[in-house]
Structures are given as C-alpha cells and as structure tokens.
Design a protein around this motif. Structure first.
Motif, mmCIF file in Angstrom:
data_model
loop_
_atom_site.group_PDB
_atom_site.id
_atom_site.type_symbol
_atom_site.label_atom_id
_atom_site.label_comp_id
_atom_site.label_asym_id
_atom_site.label_seq_id
_atom_site.Cartn_x
_atom_site.Cartn_y
_atom_site.Cartn_z
ATOM 1 N N HIS A 1 0.822 -1.206 0.000
ATOM 2 C CA HIS A 1 0.000 0.000 0.000
ATOM 3 C C HIS A 1 0.855 1.254 0.000
ATOM 4 N N GLY B 1 0.700 4.574 0.929
ATOM 5 C CA GLY B 1 1.073 5.595 1.907
ATOM 6 C C GLY B 1 0.783 6.991 1.396
ATOM 7 N N SER C 1 3.683 -2.210 3.770
ATOM 8 C CA SER C 1 3.654 -0.767 3.564
ATOM 9 C C SER C 1 4.839 -0.379 2.675
ATOM 10 N N ASP D 1 6.225 2.796 2.953
ATOM 11 C CA ASP D 1 6.769 4.064 3.444
ATOM 12 C C ASP D 1 8.002 3.861 4.312
ATOM 13 N N GLY E 1 5.511 -2.617 9.387
ATOM 14 C CA GLY E 1 4.623 -2.448 8.234
ATOM 15 C C GLY E 1 4.381 -3.688 7.404
#
Length: 998
Positions: free
Chosen positions: A16, A18, A72, A74, A146
């Motif tokens: 995903h 971010g 994640s 990020d 994450g």
C-alpha cells in the motif's frame, strides 16, 4: 463473485502506497535508491517498491502458506538473508518485526510479545517504561515494520467485513452508496484487536468517535478469535521514511548492505564526466553531470542534468533539475538545502516549479518557533525584505502558520519566464534582493501544501525515463570507447521496451563510425545486432545464420575496403528497410553480425606482419615436397584463442601434438609440373588413397571462390593466394604468372585420416601442412612461428574465422602452451612445457581417444560464442577468465607430472566448454562420459565439442581393452571406437623426396 473459495489457495501481496512525500514527487514507493542490479535482465532504476518486492518475494514470503501479505511502502526494509520463519501448524495472523534500539522506538511502534511469540499489545510512541517492557535479552525491541500476514481463514473473515456497515465506508462500495468515509489504521484498528492483552471494552472505547467505535466493534467480533503471533527477523533493519531531510539524505548515502541482488553505488545509473570530484559519502542517481561538478560528502543528487562548474556543499538534496538550471546554480554556493524541480499541472497548463527548503527545517512547526533555510523566520524576513503578509493571509491564526502553508514558491509571472533563480535569491545576500523581491512579489506563488495536489506524476516519470536513456547513451559511449567489460544487453532490452531504441541505435552508429578503431567498431555493430534482436522479441527465427544478402553487399564492400564510417552509414540506411517485422529484424541482425565479422577479420589479419619468409633452393621439377603432421589435443583454454576474445581479453591454450594409432594423420605434398596450371587433389585418408576430388585451375577466375569455405578446393586456393605464390587479384593472367616465376604450375595432394568434425584441429593443421609444403616447393622457407600466423591469416581470408590453437597444437612438437595478449596486432607466443623424465611415456599409457560416432552439426557454435562475448554477458566474461587461469594451472600440473591434477583441469575445461557453447554435449556423449567417470581422472570432448573425439585420462595404464568392454555394455552409444594416442615429440617435417610419391 467474491466467495471464500477465492482465498483458499491464493498467494496475494498488497503493497500500500502511503501518503505524499516531501522529497519525491512520486511518493515513497517510487523514491529511487542509489543501487544497481547487475544481474537484472533489463536495466532500470531501482525504487523502494522494487526493493520491497524483492525482499518480500525472495526473503520474507519464502515458505509461507497461502494467504494475504500486506506490506507498507513508506519504509526502507533490508533483510540480508532468507529468515527461517517456522510456519508449521500456523493459524491466524502474523506480524513481522525488526529489532531496533529503544531510543528509535520512542517515535515508532513496538510489539509487546510473550515467550511463545504471541503479541500482547502494540505500543506507539510509548514511555521509557513501556518500551523497556518490550525489550529482549540483548536490549533491542521488536519494531512494527509495516508487514503483516493473514492466513486464508483470517483474510476471508476480514474480507467479509467489507459489506458490513460502517466498515463498508472504508471501500468505494460504501462511498458509492453515499456513506461518509471513515479512515482506519491497519495496525491500531485491525491488527490490535487480535492482541492477547486487549479487552473488548478498552479496544472499542479507544476508537474515538461513535462511527469508529462501531467499526471497531465489528472488527472485534470478526477477528478476535484469531491468534496474533510475531516473527522478529534478527539481521533485518528498518528505516521509516520521515519528513526530515536529514534522515532522508542519511538513508540515501548510508544504505545498509542491501538485499543481495542490489549493489549500492555512489553513482547509480548516472554518467559523471569527472567522478573524482564526488566525495565518498555522497550519492548520485539517474543523473548526467557534465563538466566539473563538485559534490561534498553527505549530499545527494537525483534525476538532474547539470553542467559545471558547480560546487555543491554538504547536506544538500537536489532533484529534478534540467540542464537549463545550471547557469543559475553556477555562482551559488549550496549547503544544507533541499532544492527540487517539480512538474506541475494547473488545470490544463503544464509548468515547472522550483522549491527550496533547509535541511533542518520542519514543515509543520509554528513559524514563531521554526526555521526556514535553517535560520529563524525573523532572520529570514530581515535579510530578504519579505513580510509575513506575503506568505500567509491575515485571517490565518498565528499558531497555524508554518512552512507547509507558506506561499513561498513562484509559479507564474504575468510577463516574465520564471526559473531556478527565482527561489535561489532567497539564499543570497541583500545585494540582489531589491529587484528580485519586486519580481518575487509580482509572481503568483503557492505553498507546498497547495502544490502537492497539482504535481504531475506522469510528466515526472516521463522526465526520469528520458534522463535515464540520455545517461544510458553516455554509458554506451563510455563502455565501448573505454573497452569496458560491462554488458550493454540489459540497457538494449530496456530501450526496446520503453521505445528508446532509435536513440540507442543512433549512439551505436556514431560510436562505430567515429571510433577510428576496427575492434571498437566491431563491438558496436554487435550491439546494434543485439538491439535488433531484442526488437524481434523472440520471434523471427534463429539469430545465427547466413549474412550474404545482395542488399547489404555494397555496405559490406565499404567495410572490406577499410571505409568504416561510410560502411556504417550505409548499413544504417539499409537497416531502415528491415525494421517492420520480426523475421526481417532477425535477418538484419545477422547481417550486422556479418559486418562485425569483416572488421574482426581485418583486426586479425594484422597478424600477417609476424610472417617472415626467407629464400630456399627451388626443388627440381617433378620432385615432391611432403609434410605430414600430428593431430592436436587441447587440454585447457580453448575458445580463449578465438577472435575477438583472444585480442580483447587475451588467451592461453595448452595443446599436445599427438599421433593417432601410431601415425601422423594429416599431410600434404606439392610438386612443380611443366603445365602452367594448378592441380588440386584431395585424397582419401592416406597418401596412397585414390583421388577423391580433383580440380584444375587454369585462369585467375577459377580462384575467385577461395573465400567461400564450402567451395571445392577453397582451402588450397586460399593457400596459393596467402603464400603469394599466386598474385590475386592481378592484371597478369595465371599462366603468365606461373611461367614467369616458376616455369610451370603446381600439383597439390592433401589427405587426412580423421573424420570431418573430429575436434582434433584437422582443417587448420591441414592448412599449415599445405602452406609449409607450398612455400618449400616454391623455393621459400618459413619458420614455425611464421606458419602459425600465416594459417591465422589464411583462415580469416577463407572467412571461417577460428583461433590459433589448432595450428599451434599440430605444428609445434610435444606439449606446449600458446598465449596471446589483449592487444592488436594479434601475436601468438608459444612456450614448450618441460615435463619430468619419463612422464611423456606415462601420458601415452594413460591417454585414450574414443570416437563418439557423432559428428558436430552445430555450424553456429562460433557465432553464438562471439555474440555472448560481444554482449559481455557476465557468464562469458567470467568464463574467459576461468579458461585462461585453468590453462595456466594445467601447464603447472604438467610440469609437476601430476595426473590427478591434470584430470581435474580436463573436467573443469569440459564444464567451461559447455558454459561457452551450450549444446556441445549430445546425449550419447553424456552417457559415455557417465559410464567412464569411475575409471578416469578427467575427460573432455576435443575441440569445440558436439561430437567427434572424446579423450580420457585413465586412472590405470593401458586401459584400451577395459574401456572397450565398459562401453560395449553401455546402452545407447551407437558406433564408437577406441584409439591409442601418444605425444608426438618430433613435430612435423618437410621432406623433399624424389619423383615417386610412394
């Protein structure tokens, strides 16, 4: 329909995206890392997304059951080796943690887990005491990084909630039904409800407003039953990408030892004219830096095209600056600043906007306590004359005024074009401030907050791609002109996929026509063939094949005459007509390889300067001059003698001259005859055989096809021309030439006992025998060294290509190593290898030759080898190194008389041959080698392989009968035969006999 079955056996990874990122307009996922991936099939920038995808695929997800991974993008995540995560009997949900310091944990999330690895709680920005509670024996704490894995069952339960109000409002389904959107956290709303230490009351109450509380209640019911376990990866490291410029610069200059297939590079995918001006601890990615660009340690440049002289001090991040920005930068000392060029789209108007901030500035701190350009705002206002009212509306409350919403950055001006200088003046002393301030005030300005939604990501990615291929074209020049061993094939593949092939072809044309060096031009033409091959995308037939189509003849003619520039131009013009479909592209690629072969031949023919011919007595008319030669065994290093490898890399080959079944199998004899003509006779297997092929040449035209290897008598015709017994081409007819120089013509007989494609060097040794006898019959004398180079020259004229090891093996007696340096003109130097007393006899007792009954069909082995070498495939370059070092090791083993070690070299040599020319081991030969393996120290197919003779070094002496029995019992071999061989220490001899050839 989404049913539960969809997830049963599914393996899904969700990355995903971010939020927005202040240091990269394409977000954290597409932030480019200063790394290269040497083994990648196509060359491309490596962004954080690539790195995470690699880490998930090759490290964390290995061995996991079906389910859904969520990751994640990020953060920077490094996992050096695949962790041994235990998935036995796994149920529920598992979070991945990375060990970190307690100090780092104060601004991040940590897991509190029990001894069994079950998560009790997730603590975000906890107190020292809370964090201390999570620490392991070594004092580190498991950081939330994450990454989460949901088993199929848990994923199915989670998926089921997307239709339950109010959770439907987290998806477009709910939004499109008119529900107000709600925002949930993966960790603190979804994962936390499964933590063992949570009670329903605390969890639901912690949700804030009523809607989130109701959502948490639904999640509790759906997921509470699943166990939540943690896997902490001991050697991994994790770095959240914060909004701090210092952190970002640090993470780009001090990347940890990243995943194995990525290599950290100070200059990644960049062309730098003066690399010595980049200090260690700086980083340059996807840039073109021309002229003198100085870069201090602790500074980063990405996606810039800059022209020096420039000086960039420490603590800087520059990105997105095009060549036009350089003049503004040239007088401006930069230090501790972030300077970025952005592609912005305002409604339908594309424009460039520059932003400038300090490395230490914080985006969101209130202006009264914060800095801009690393100094307090008050100081900044004082030195520039800018006022607060210029940046913020009067209505905006003081506490809300911050760098994020300050209208600092000029976007449009009513009557002037804006550029980099319109933000750079903010750094400059008061001297220029007056007029700049007026212009700055008159411009329409935006804050970073206002710019963010207008960033044009498509234009940004397009600009990065254009710059990538611009520096790629510079790389092509650098690699070819610098004769570097880097492969350009991955770049060619990318260029074809991204539609930049014309640009790359143009650069290759330019290098080929201006290098002024046949070796470099040949490699450039080989690269063009590779680009055309990539454009065919695997269709259009085999890459290897004929290259004599009439349409290309005129360009080839120019190259033959030494006009490289004209030839390359003509090839390029012809190429345009062959670009429309795969079959034509592949044929064009073959003709480019044909053109490259012309240049290789010219490079090799320079070796004829090492042929010196003296005078000798002319033998009487009708007296035969006879030469018989041994065959050769190549013990190590073959292929390294093949042009262009031999003069671009350097070669070394260990060869032995051998008698087969007690005799020298290859021979030629020449005599002068009174008729002024050339009689060319190919006998069967012995000097006594009946003539198999007879040709008579009376005119020069009859010699015209000497350069077509399959034409009858081509080898003999080429020998007359290369020894200059006959001048061709010439105004003087053949008969006149022969009468004037020799008072008559010549009759030549040649023979060989060895079958075609035997792998024992027959054709080159035969060429040596013919030339030796021809020189002598024509009243000339040539040394062995001259003959070696004369055969090399003849084989280039004959256009068969080929290296020098066969004639070294057959014309120099005994055991020796031939070497060539990585330079032109190509000169072969031969060193005899002294062996211990009696060792030659030992070799004779332990060496056997097995005829495999297969003939080599692969005509194109050589083309494939040369193609891989010119592409500098890493495997081909490493193999060339290995061939040469194995040859030197084999020579050492022979000096010591060490049979087992020689056997090892032979086995290694066979592996190297298979790597160089895959497909050179037919199945029957593989069976044969397997059957013999227990009885031999080592074995190898002679020559290029594919069939012909297998030679074996047996553990016991005189094993001919024993091997005969073993092979007779082995299935699927066909008609083999075993022959004795012995080292020929005498070498070839030139005998002038009487009139009777018998």
């Amino acid at each position: 329909v989404v049913t539960s079955d969809v997830l049963r056996e599914a393996r899904i990874l969700i990355l995903h995206m971010g939020r927005d990122f202040s240091f990269d307009d394409c977000g954290r996922a597409f932030t480019c890392l200063p790394v290269e991936e040497p083994g990648a099939p196509a060359e491309a920038l490596v962004c954080n997304l690539d790195s995470l995808l690699g880490t998930m695929t090759h490290r964390l997800c290995v061995g996991s059951p079906p389910g859904v991974w969520v990751c994640s993008t990020d953060m920077l995540l490094t996992v050096p080796s695949a962790p041994e995560i235990d998935w036995d009997g796994f149920q529920g949900v598992r979070v991945i943690a990375v060990p970190g310091s307690q100090a780092y944990a104060r601004n991040h999330g940590v897991y509190l887990a029990d001894e069994q690895g079950l998560v009790r709680d997730i603590i975000y920005k906890g107190t020292e005491a809370q964090i201390q509670q999570c620490a392991g024996p070594d004092g580190t704490v498991p950081l939330v990084c994450g990454v989460v894995f949901f088993s199929s069952d848990a994923a199915e339960q989670l998926l089921a909630t997307h239709v339950v109000p109010p959770l439907d409002a987290c998806t477009y389904m709910g939004l499109d039904s008119g529900a107000p959107p709600i925002q949930l956290s993966l960790f603190f709303d979804i994962v936390l409800c499964m933590a063992g230490g949570m009670t329903e009351e605390d969890f639901v109450k912690g949700g804030g407003d009523a809607i989130v509380r109701s959502a948490r209640s639904v999640l509790w019911t759906a997921l509470r039953a699943f166990p939540l376990s943690m896997a902490c990866i001991p050697d991994a490291s994790y770095d959240y990408m914060t909004t701090s410029a210092s952190d970002h610069i640090c993470s780009l200059t001090l990347l940890p030892g990243s995943a194995s297939h990525f290599h950290f590079c100070k200059t990644a995918h960049s062309h730098v004219d003066q690399p010595w001006l980049l200090e260690d601890g700086s980083s340059v990615t996807n840039c073109l830096l021309e002229g003198a660009v100085r870069l201090a340690a602790g500074s980063v440049i990405q996606h810039c095209h800059l022209q020096g002289p420039l000086e960039i001090g420490p603590g800087c991040l520059l990105s997105g600056l095009a060549a036009g920005s350089s003049p503004a930068l040239q007088g401006c000392p930069l230090r501790d600043v972030v300077l970025q060029g952005h592609h912005v789209r305002l409604h339908d108007l594309p424009c460039r906007v520059f932003t400038l901030t300090g490395r230490l500035d914080d985006w969101q701190s209130p202006a009264d306590e914060a800095t801009y350009l690393n100094v307090p705002w008050a100081e900044f206002f004082h030195w520039t004359g800018i006022r607060e009212g210029d940046l913020w509306d009067a209505e905006m409350p003081r506490r809300s005024r911050c760098l994020l919403n300050a209208r600092l950055f000029p976007v449009l001006h009513a009557c002037q074009a804006l550029g980099l200088e319109d933000v750079l003046w903010l750094l400059a002393p008061v001297a220029v401030a007056g007029e700049r301030l007026v212009r700055w005030r008159a411009a329409w300005r935006m804050s970073w907050q206002e710019l963010l939604p207008c960033l044009d990501k498509a234009a940004e990615l397009g600009a990065r791609r254009a710059l990538f291929f611009l520096q790629g074209q510079h790389k092509v020049r650098r690699v070819l002109l610098g004769r570097q061993d880097s492969s350009l094939l991955p770049l060619a593949r990318s260029a074809v996929h991204e539609g930049y092939h014309e640009a790359v072809l143009g650069t290759l044309d330019e290098v080929a026509s201006t290098a002024g060096d046949a070796g470099i031009a040949a490699r450039a033409l080989a690269c063009i063939a590779d680009v055309l091959g990539c454009m065919a995308r695997g269709e259009g037939g085999l890459r290897s094949g004929p290259a004599a189509n009439r349409e290309w003849a005129s360009a080839f003619g120019r190259l033959e005459r030494g006009d490289i520039a004209g030839g390359v131009r003509e090839l390029a013009a012809e190429r345009q007509k062959w670009m429309s479909r795969p079959a034509l592209l592949v044929r064009a690629a073959r003709h480019y390889e044909g053109a490259e072969q012309i240049l290789v031949r010219q490079a090799v023919m320079s070796s004829c300067q090492f042929v010196t011919v003296g005078q000798a007595e002319l033998p009487p008319l009708g007296h035969w001059v006879q030469v018989v030669c041994p065959a050769r065994l190549d013990l190590s290093g073959g292929w390294s003698d093949t042009p262009p490898i031999t003069y671009e890399h350097g070669g070394a080959v260990v060869d032995v001259a051998v008698l087969v079944d007690g005799c020298r199998p290859i021979g030629a004899r020449v005599r002068r005859i009174s008729e002024p003509e050339l009689r060319l006779v190919s006998l069967g297997g012995t000097p006594q055989s009946e003539a198999a092929v007879e040709l008579v040449c009376r005119e020069l035209e009859h010699l015209q096809d000497y350069c077509q290897p399959h034409a009858p008598g081509a080898l003999l015709k080429a020998a007359f021309i290369c020894t200059q017994v006959v001048q061709f081409p010439s105004q003087k007819p053949l008969r006149a030439q022969l009468m004037e120089s020799f008072g008559g013509g010549f009759e030549v007989h040649i023979w060989s006992k060895l079958p075609h494609g035997s792998g024992l060097g027959t054709s080159s040794i035969l060429a040596g025998a013919v030339m030796a006898s021809l020189y002598r019959a024509a009243g000339k004398a040539a040394s062995t060294e001259s003959l070696i180079h004369a055969v090399l020259h003849l084989e280039q004229r004959l256009t068969t290509g080929g290296g020098w090891q066969d004639q070294v093996g057959g014309l120099v007696p005994g055991i020796k190593i031939g070497r060539s340096k990585a330079q032109l003109p190509l000169r072969v130097e031969v060193e005899k290898i002294p062996v211990p007393d009696g060792f030659t006899q030992t070799l004779n007792d332990h060496l056997l030759l097995v005829y495999t009954g297969k003939t080599r069909l692969a005509r194109n082995l050589l083309q494939d080898v040369v193609r891989n070498w010119y592409a500098r495939l890493p495997s081909a370059v490493q193999n060339a190194d290995a061939l040469v070092s194995n040859a030197e090791e084999c020579a050492q083993a022979l000096r010591q008389g060490n049979l087992p070690l020689i056997g090892k070299c032979l086995d290694r040599y066979w592996q190297q041959k298979k790597c160089m020319a895959p497909g050179c081991e037919p199945l029957a030969v593989g069976c044969m080698m397997d059957a013999l393996r227990p009885y031999v120290y080592g074995q190898c197919l002679a020559g290029a392989g594919g069939g012909g003779f297998l030679y074996v070094l047996t553990k016991g002496p005189r094993q001919k009968e024993a091997l005969q029995q073993i092979l007779t019992k082995t299935e699927g071999l066909g008609n083999f035969s075993i022959h004795s061989i012995e080292v020929d220490t005498g070498g070839f001899s030139v005998e002038v006999a009487g009139c009777d050839p018998k």
